[in-house]
Design a protein around this motif. Structure first.
Motif, PDB file in Angstrom:
ATOM      1  N   ASP A  42       0.841  -1.216   0.000  1.00 33.10           N
ATOM      2  CA  ASP A  42       0.000   0.000   0.000  1.00 33.10           C
ATOM      3  C   ASP A  42       0.865   1.251   0.000  1.00 33.10           C
ATOM      4  OD1 ASP A  42      -2.443   1.366   0.025  1.00 33.10           O
ATOM      5  OD2 ASP A  42      -2.367   1.616   2.193  1.00 33.10           O
ATOM      6  N   ILE A  43       2.180   1.071   0.012  1.00 28.95           N
ATOM      7  CA  ILE A  43       3.091   2.207   0.142  1.00 28.95           C
ATOM      8  C   ILE A  43       3.648   2.572  -1.230  1.00 28.95           C
ATOM      9  CG2 ILE A  43       5.143   3.070   1.332  1.00 28.95           C
ATOM     10  CD1 ILE A  43       2.868   2.172   3.213  1.00 28.95           C
ATOM     11  N   CYS A  44       3.312   3.749  -1.695  1.00 26.75           N
ATOM     12  CA  CYS A  44       3.811   4.210  -2.988  1.00 26.75           C
ATOM     13  C   CYS A  44       5.343   4.233  -2.975  1.00 26.75           C
ATOM     14  CB  CYS A  44       3.274   5.610  -3.291  1.00 26.75           C
ATOM     15  SG  CYS A  44       3.787   6.251  -4.898  1.00 26.75           S
ATOM     16  N   THR A  45       5.949   3.782  -4.069  1.00 25.48           N
ATOM     17  CA  THR A  45       7.410   3.713  -4.132  1.00 25.48           C
ATOM     18  C   THR A  45       8.043   5.083  -4.384  1.00 25.48           C
ATOM     19  OG1 THR A  45       7.336   3.171  -6.485  1.00 25.48           O
ATOM     20  CG2 THR A  45       7.406   1.318  -4.927  1.00 25.48           C
ATOM     21  N   HIS A  46       7.232   6.115  -4.547  1.00 25.16           N
ATOM     22  CA  HIS A  46       7.777   7.459  -4.730  1.00 25.16           C
ATOM     23  C   HIS A  46       8.102   8.095  -3.386  1.00 25.16           C
ATOM     24  CE1 HIS A  46       7.178  11.908  -5.808  1.00 25.16           C
ATOM     25  NE2 HIS A  46       8.375  11.556  -6.250  1.00 25.16           N
ATOM     26  N   GLU A  47       7.062   8.498  -2.634  1.00 21.84           N
ATOM     27  CA  GLU A  47       7.315   9.131  -1.337  1.00 21.84           C
ATOM     28  C   GLU A  47       6.408   8.581  -0.237  1.00 21.84           C
ATOM     29  OE1 GLU A  47       7.423  13.407  -1.646  1.00 21.84           O
ATOM     30  OE2 GLU A  47       9.221  13.352  -2.876  1.00 21.84           O
ATOM     31  N   LYS A  48       6.064   7.302  -0.378  1.00 22.33           N
ATOM     32  CA  LYS A  48       5.428   6.534   0.697  1.00 22.33           C
ATOM     33  C   LYS A  48       3.993   6.919   1.058  1.00 22.33           C
ATOM     34  CE  LYS A  48       9.912   5.504   2.869  1.00 22.33           C
ATOM     35  NZ  LYS A  48      10.239   4.500   1.906  1.00 22.33           N
ATOM     36  N   CYS A  49       3.262   7.516   0.164  1.00 20.19           N
ATOM     37  CA  CYS A  49       1.839   7.752   0.441  1.00 20.19           C
ATOM     38  C   CYS A  49       1.073   6.428   0.343  1.00 20.19           C
ATOM     39  CB  CYS A  49       1.272   8.741  -0.569  1.00 20.19           C
ATOM     40  SG  CYS A  49       1.833  10.418  -0.257  1.00 20.19           S
ATOM     41  N   HIS A  50      -0.096   6.395   0.966  1.00 27.53           N
ATOM     42  CA  HIS A  50      -0.926   5.189   0.934  1.00 27.53           C
ATOM     43  C   HIS A  50      -1.773   5.160  -0.332  1.00 27.53           C
ATOM     44  CE1 HIS A  50      -0.560   4.816   5.550  1.00 27.53           C
ATOM     45  NE2 HIS A  50       0.324   4.077   4.938  1.00 27.53           N
ATOM     46  N   LEU A  51      -1.539   4.146  -1.144  1.00 32.16           N
ATOM     47  CA  LEU A  51      -2.274   4.027  -2.404  1.00 32.16           C
ATOM     48  C   LEU A  51      -3.757   3.763  -2.179  1.00 32.16           C
ATOM     49  CD1 LEU A  51       0.416   1.976  -4.290  1.00 32.16           C
ATOM     50  CD2 LEU A  51      -0.201   4.361  -4.695  1.00 32.16           C
ATOM     51  N   SER A  52      -4.093   3.117  -1.058  1.00 32.88           N
ATOM     52  CA  SER A  52      -5.512   2.813  -0.787  1.00 32.88           C
ATOM     53  C   SER A  52      -6.314   4.087  -0.518  1.00 32.88           C
ATOM     54  CB  SER A  52      -5.651   1.838   0.372  1.00 32.88           C
ATOM     55  OG  SER A  52      -5.047   2.367   1.529  1.00 32.88           O
ATOM     56  N   ASP A  53      -5.628   5.231  -0.328  1.00 30.84           N
ATOM     57  CA  ASP A  53      -6.323   6.518  -0.218  1.00 30.84           C
ATOM     58  C   ASP A  53      -6.480   7.182  -1.585  1.00 30.84           C
ATOM     59  OD1 ASP A  53      -6.513   6.331   2.528  1.00 30.84           O
ATOM     60  OD2 ASP A  53      -4.604   7.350   2.875  1.00 30.84           O
ATOM     61  N   GLY A  54      -5.989   6.504  -2.625  1.00 30.98           N
ATOM     62  CA  GLY A  54      -5.990   7.090  -3.962  1.00 30.98           C
ATOM     63  C   GLY A  54      -7.212   6.686  -4.765  1.00 30.98           C
ATOM     64  N   PHE A  55      -6.992   6.462  -6.044  1.00 29.35           N
ATOM     65  CA  PHE A  55      -8.091   6.258  -6.980  1.00 29.35           C
ATOM     66  C   PHE A  55      -7.846   4.982  -7.779  1.00 29.35           C
ATOM     67  CE2 PHE A  55      -6.879  10.652  -6.347  1.00 29.35           C
ATOM     68  CZ  PHE A  55      -8.032  11.155  -5.757  1.00 29.35           C
ATOM     69  N   LEU A  56      -8.926   4.222  -7.966  1.00 33.78           N
ATOM     70  CA  LEU A  56      -8.837   2.960  -8.682  1.00 33.78           C
ATOM     71  C   LEU A  56      -9.653   3.060  -9.964  1.00 33.78           C
ATOM     72  CD1 LEU A  56      -7.814   0.017  -8.479  1.00 33.78           C
ATOM     73  CD2 LEU A  56      -9.943  -0.521  -7.268  1.00 33.78           C
ATOM     74  N   THR A  57      -8.990   2.812 -11.088  1.00 32.98           N
ATOM     75  CA  THR A  57      -9.680   2.806 -12.381  1.00 32.98           C
ATOM     76  C   THR A  57      -9.263   1.546 -13.114  1.00 32.98           C
ATOM     77  OG1 THR A  57      -9.503   5.218 -12.446  1.00 32.98           O
ATOM     78  CG2 THR A  57     -10.119   4.110 -14.491  1.00 32.98           C
ATOM     79  N   GLY A  58     -10.188   0.603 -13.230  1.00 36.20           N
ATOM     80  CA  GLY A  58      -9.820  -0.689 -13.815  1.00 36.20           C
ATOM     81  C   GLY A  58      -8.745  -1.317 -12.961  1.00 36.20           C
ATOM     82  N   ASN A  59      -7.637  -1.737 -13.596  1.00 33.36           N
ATOM     83  CA  ASN A  59      -6.560  -2.350 -12.811  1.00 33.36           C
ATOM     84  C   ASN A  59      -5.413  -1.364 -12.552  1.00 33.36           C
ATOM     85  OD1 ASN A  59      -5.675  -2.307 -15.441  1.00 33.36           O
ATOM     86  ND2 ASN A  59      -4.499  -4.201 -15.244  1.00 33.36           N
ATOM     87  N   ILE A  60      -5.719  -0.065 -12.593  1.00 34.39           N
ATOM     88  CA  ILE A  60      -4.714   0.969 -12.330  1.00 34.39           C
ATOM     89  C   ILE A  60      -5.060   1.706 -11.045  1.00 34.39           C
ATOM     90  CG2 ILE A  60      -3.638   3.102 -13.179  1.00 34.39           C
ATOM     91  CD1 ILE A  60      -2.951   0.675 -14.900  1.00 34.39           C
ATOM     92  N   VAL A  61      -4.082   1.788 -10.133  1.00 29.87           N
ATOM     93  CA  VAL A  61      -4.266   2.594  -8.931  1.00 29.87           C
ATOM     94  C   VAL A  61      -3.436   3.865  -9.081  1.00 29.87           C
ATOM     95  CG1 VAL A  61      -2.406   1.463  -7.567  1.00 29.87           C
ATOM     96  CG2 VAL A  61      -4.320   2.588  -6.400  1.00 29.87           C
ATOM     97  N   GLU A  62      -4.058   4.981  -8.720  1.00 32.88           N
ATOM     98  CA  GLU A  62      -3.384   6.282  -8.803  1.00 32.88           C
ATOM     99  C   GLU A  62      -3.115   6.795  -7.403  1.00 32.88           C
ATOM    100  OE1 GLU A  62      -5.097   9.167 -11.460  1.00 32.88           O
ATOM    101  OE2 GLU A  62      -4.336  10.822 -10.242  1.00 32.88           O
ATOM    102  N   CYS A  63      -1.877   7.157  -7.145  1.00 34.57           N
ATOM    103  CA  CYS A  63      -1.468   7.663  -5.842  1.00 34.57           C
ATOM    104  C   CYS A  63      -2.104   9.038  -5.581  1.00 34.57           C
ATOM    105  CB  CYS A  63       0.054   7.772  -5.810  1.00 34.57           C
ATOM    106  SG  CYS A  63       0.677   8.361  -4.239  1.00 34.57           S
ATOM    107  N   PRO A  64      -2.615   9.252  -4.357  1.00 33.71           N
ATOM    108  CA  PRO A  64      -3.286  10.523  -4.069  1.00 33.71           C
ATOM    109  C   PRO A  64      -2.309  11.690  -3.930  1.00 33.71           C
ATOM    110  CG  PRO A  64      -3.155   9.210  -2.081  1.00 33.71           C
ATOM    111  CD  PRO A  64      -2.647   8.351  -3.197  1.00 33.71           C
ATOM    112  N   CYS A  65      -1.017  11.417  -3.772  1.00 37.41           N
ATOM    113  CA  CYS A  65      -0.073  12.514  -3.481  1.00 37.41           C
ATOM    114  C   CYS A  65       0.425  13.245  -4.725  1.00 37.41           C
ATOM    115  CB  CYS A  65       1.101  11.977  -2.682  1.00 37.41           C
ATOM    116  SG  CYS A  65       0.608  11.524  -1.019  1.00 37.41           S
ATOM    117  N   HIS A  66       0.953  12.505  -5.705  1.00 36.75           N
ATOM    118  CA  HIS A  66       1.526  13.173  -6.876  1.00 36.75           C
ATOM    119  C   HIS A  66       1.056  12.551  -8.189  1.00 36.75           C
ATOM    120  CE1 HIS A  66       4.480  13.280  -3.488  1.00 36.75           C
ATOM    121  NE2 HIS A  66       4.233  14.562  -3.650  1.00 36.75           N
ATOM    122  N   GLY A  67       0.029  11.692  -8.112  1.00 36.47           N
ATOM    123  CA  GLY A  67      -0.568  11.158  -9.337  1.00 36.47           C
ATOM    124  C   GLY A  67       0.179  10.021  -9.994  1.00 36.47           C
TER     125      GLY A  67
END
Ligand code: FES
Length: 102
Positions: A42-67
């Motif tokens: 659940d930890i984005c490999t960029h700057e450790k934001c939680h991906l589960s707080d982001g956006f899900l479109t199909g099989n793509i998850v978008e990080c809420p911090c920097h997209g």
């Protein structure tokens, strides 16, 4: 042999949703895509934001911090700024539970 651990009940992860789960000190994001279950860190490999707080479109998850975007099936980076792939984990449904190999 890989050990699968109970993560949560299938009814707790509706279709086309994602949820954070902690297993063995690993912070995971679980996804239900049209009835198929996937798990990544659940930890984005960029700057450790939680991906589960982001956006899900199909099989793509978008990080809420920097997209940044990742393919949840392969962990592949689909949009910068992350450059490191996301760890993925095997999943299975066993009775009424989703289990993850962590
Ligand atoms: S922390 Fe996820 S894109 Fe920056």
């Amino acid at each position: 042999m890989t050990d699968f651990l109970k993560a949560l009940k299938t009814t707790d992860l509706p279709i086309n949703s994602m949820k954070q789960v902690k297993l063995n000190s690993v912070v995971l994001a679980l996804y239900n895509i049209g009835g198929k279950i996937f798990a990544t860190s659940d930890i984005c490999t960029h700057e450790k934001c939680h991906l589960s707080d982001g956006f899900l479109t199909g099989n793509i998850v978008e990080c809420p911090c920097h997209g940044g975007r990742f393919d949840i099936e392969t962990g592949e980076v689909k949009a910068l700024p992350p450059t490191i792939p996301l760890p993925t984990y095997k999943t299975r449904v066993n009775g009424e539970y989703i289990e993850i190999a962590v």
